[in-house]
Structure formats: structure tokens, C-alpha cells
Scaffold this motif. Sequence first.
Motif, PDB file in Angstrom:
ATOM      1  N   LEU A 294     -18.992  19.785  -2.196  1.00  0.00           N
ATOM      2  CA  LEU A 294     -17.801  19.551  -1.377  1.00  0.00           C
ATOM      3  C   LEU A 294     -17.927  18.256  -0.581  1.00  0.00           C
ATOM      4  N   LEU A 295     -19.047  18.055   0.071  1.00  0.00           N
ATOM      5  CA  LEU A 295     -19.234  16.836   0.858  1.00  0.00           C
ATOM      6  C   LEU A 295     -19.293  15.588  -0.033  1.00  0.00           C
ATOM      7  N   SER A 296     -19.860  15.722  -1.203  1.00  0.00           N
ATOM      8  CA  SER A 296     -19.884  14.588  -2.133  1.00  0.00           C
ATOM      9  C   SER A 296     -18.472  14.228  -2.584  1.00  0.00           C
ATOM     10  N   ASN A 297     -17.664  15.230  -2.859  1.00  0.00           N
ATOM     11  CA  ASN A 297     -16.273  14.961  -3.241  1.00  0.00           C
ATOM     12  C   ASN A 297     -15.488  14.349  -2.091  1.00  0.00           C
ATOM     13  N   ILE A 298     -15.725  14.825  -0.880  1.00  0.00           N
ATOM     14  CA  ILE A 298     -15.067  14.228   0.287  1.00  0.00           C
ATOM     15  C   ILE A 298     -15.469  12.766   0.413  1.00  0.00           C
ATOM     16  N   TYR A 299     -16.747  12.489   0.230  1.00  0.00           N
ATOM     17  CA  TYR A 299     -17.238  11.110   0.327  1.00  0.00           C
ATOM     18  C   TYR A 299     -16.610  10.220  -0.741  1.00  0.00           C
ATOM     19  N   LEU A 300     -16.402  10.760  -1.931  1.00  0.00           N
ATOM     20  CA  LEU A 300     -15.855   9.952  -3.017  1.00  0.00           C
ATOM     21  C   LEU A 300     -14.340   9.773  -2.939  1.00  0.00           C
ATOM     22  N   PHE A 301     -13.626  10.795  -2.455  1.00  0.00           N
ATOM     23  CA  PHE A 301     -12.169  10.758  -2.553  1.00  0.00           C
ATOM     24  C   PHE A 301     -11.439  10.464  -1.251  1.00  0.00           C
ATOM     25  N   VAL A 302     -11.981  10.851  -0.121  1.00  0.00           N
ATOM     26  CA  VAL A 302     -11.258  10.671   1.142  1.00  0.00           C
ATOM     27  C   VAL A 302     -11.119   9.201   1.540  1.00  0.00           C
ATOM     28  N   PRO A 303     -12.172   8.388   1.540  1.00  0.00           N
ATOM     29  CA  PRO A 303     -11.981   6.985   1.952  1.00  0.00           C
ATOM     30  C   PRO A 303     -10.953   6.215   1.130  1.00  0.00           C
ATOM     31  N   PRO A 304     -10.950   6.310  -0.205  1.00  0.00           N
ATOM     32  CA  PRO A 304      -9.917   5.582  -0.943  1.00  0.00           C
ATOM     33  C   PRO A 304      -8.504   6.089  -0.676  1.00  0.00           C
ATOM     34  N   VAL A 305      -8.353   7.365  -0.341  1.00  0.00           N
ATOM     35  CA  VAL A 305      -7.027   7.902  -0.034  1.00  0.00           C
ATOM     36  C   VAL A 305      -6.585   7.462   1.359  1.00  0.00           C
ATOM     37  N   LEU A 306      -7.510   7.475   2.313  1.00  0.00           N
ATOM     38  CA  LEU A 306      -7.160   7.110   3.688  1.00  0.00           C
ATOM     39  C   LEU A 306      -6.937   5.615   3.867  1.00  0.00           C
ATOM     40  N   ASN A 307      -7.616   4.801   3.106  1.00  0.00           N
ATOM     41  CA  ASN A 307      -7.536   3.348   3.289  1.00  0.00           C
ATOM     42  C   ASN A 307      -6.104   2.816   3.205  1.00  0.00           C
ATOM     43  N   PRO A 308      -5.335   3.127   2.156  1.00  0.00           N
ATOM     44  CA  PRO A 308      -3.954   2.633   2.134  1.00  0.00           C
ATOM     45  C   PRO A 308      -3.089   3.235   3.237  1.00  0.00           C
ATOM     46  N   LEU A 309      -3.363   4.483   3.604  1.00  0.00           N
ATOM     47  CA  LEU A 309      -2.599   5.100   4.685  1.00  0.00           C
ATOM     48  C   LEU A 309      -2.861   4.410   6.015  1.00  0.00           C
ATOM     49  N   ILE A 310      -4.097   4.063   6.258  1.00  0.00           N
ATOM     50  CA  ILE A 310      -4.459   3.395   7.513  1.00  0.00           C
ATOM     51  C   ILE A 310      -3.778   2.037   7.601  1.00  0.00           C
ATOM     52  N   TYR A 311      -3.849   1.259   6.533  1.00  0.00           N
ATOM     53  CA  TYR A 311      -3.283  -0.088   6.578  1.00  0.00           C
ATOM     54  C   TYR A 311      -1.760  -0.093   6.477  1.00  0.00           C
ATOM     55  N   SER A 312      -1.180   0.890   5.795  1.00  0.00           N
ATOM     56  CA  SER A 312       0.279   0.912   5.705  1.00  0.00           C
ATOM     57  C   SER A 312       0.913   1.431   6.984  1.00  0.00           C
ATOM     58  N   ALA A 313       0.173   2.142   7.812  1.00  0.00           N
ATOM     59  CA  ALA A 313       0.719   2.636   9.081  1.00  0.00           C
ATOM     60  C   ALA A 313       1.030   1.485  10.031  1.00  0.00           C
ATOM     61  N   LYS A 314       0.508   0.294   9.760  1.00  0.00           N
ATOM     62  CA  LYS A 314       0.818  -0.875  10.578  1.00  0.00           C
ATOM     63  C   LYS A 314       2.232  -1.383  10.322  1.00  0.00           C
ATOM     64  N   THR A 315       2.778  -1.074   9.161  1.00  0.00           N
ATOM     65  CA  THR A 315       4.112  -1.543   8.806  1.00  0.00           C
ATOM     66  C   THR A 315       5.150  -0.742   9.580  1.00  0.00           C
ATOM     67  N   LYS A 316       6.086  -1.448  10.224  1.00  0.00           N
ATOM     68  CA  LYS A 316       7.085  -0.783  11.070  1.00  0.00           C
ATOM     69  C   LYS A 316       7.940   0.208  10.296  1.00  0.00           C
ATOM     70  N   GLU A 317       8.364  -0.162   9.097  1.00  0.00           N
ATOM     71  CA  GLU A 317       9.232   0.709   8.315  1.00  0.00           C
ATOM     72  C   GLU A 317       8.519   2.010   7.951  1.00  0.00           C
ATOM     73  N   ILE A 318       7.275   1.895   7.554  1.00  0.00           N
ATOM     74  CA  ILE A 318       6.517   3.091   7.181  1.00  0.00           C
ATOM     75  C   ILE A 318       6.261   3.952   8.410  1.00  0.00           C
ATOM     76  N   ARG A 319       5.950   3.314   9.532  1.00  0.00           N
ATOM     77  CA  ARG A 319       5.725   4.054  10.775  1.00  0.00           C
ATOM     78  C   ARG A 319       6.991   4.814  11.178  1.00  0.00           C
ATOM     79  N   ARG A 320       8.141   4.172  11.073  1.00  0.00           N
ATOM     80  CA  ARG A 320       9.408   4.837  11.409  1.00  0.00           C
ATOM     81  C   ARG A 320       9.673   6.022  10.475  1.00  0.00           C
TER      82      ARG A 320
END
Length: 106
Positions: free
Chosen positions: A67-93
Motif C-alpha cells: 500500500l505504501l509503495s503504491n502511494i509513493y508511486l501514484f500519489v505524487p504524479p497525481v497531486l503535482n498537476p493539481l497543485i500547479y493548476s490550483a494557481k490558475t484563477k479559472e480552475i480555482r473558481r
Amino acid sequence: MDLLFIFLSYVLILHSVMAIASHEEHLKALKTCVSHILAVLAFYVPMIGVSTVHRFGKHVPHYIHVLLSNIYLFVPPVLNPLIYSAKTKEIRRAIVRMFHRIKMRL
């Protein structure tokens, strides 16, 4: 060692950001720094968890390691675009509107 260098580099970056005179540029630079820090944490927190369980979890069930290995492999690539796209005003709205709709349904 790399965590120490990352921490020191962000201290220097924040020191430089604090020297910016314009309040708007100051906030823009801080928002960028926060998103970078969140992206780094999204990578390092699961890695530290996997390393800790591998080192000290000899009697932990095998599915915890998996479980922890899968979290390590899959969570960072999924969170990365979400973190950077949250800076965009349209996406935030759109995210705020979505949460308001969910709140209204409850």
C-alpha cells in the motif's frame, strides 16, 4: 542531505521574495513558492513513509508495504498537476463553485 539543501534554498528564496517592493509581485512570488513546497512535500512525505516502514516495519503485514509503495508511486504524479493548476484563477473558481454546490446539497 537533499532535504537540508532544499530547506536552505527555500530560505534564500523567501529572503529574496521578502525584498521585493511591490505587494502584488510579493504575493505572486509567495504563491509560486508555496506550490513548489507542496510539490516537494507531495514527493518526500510518501518516500519517508515507505523508507520508514521498510526500515522499521519488519513485522508489519505485507499489504502495508504494498500500500505504501503504491502511494509513493501514484500519489505524487497525481497531486503535482493539481497543485500547479490550483494557481490558475479559472480552475480555482471552478473548484470553489464545485464545493459550494456540494455544500448546498448537504
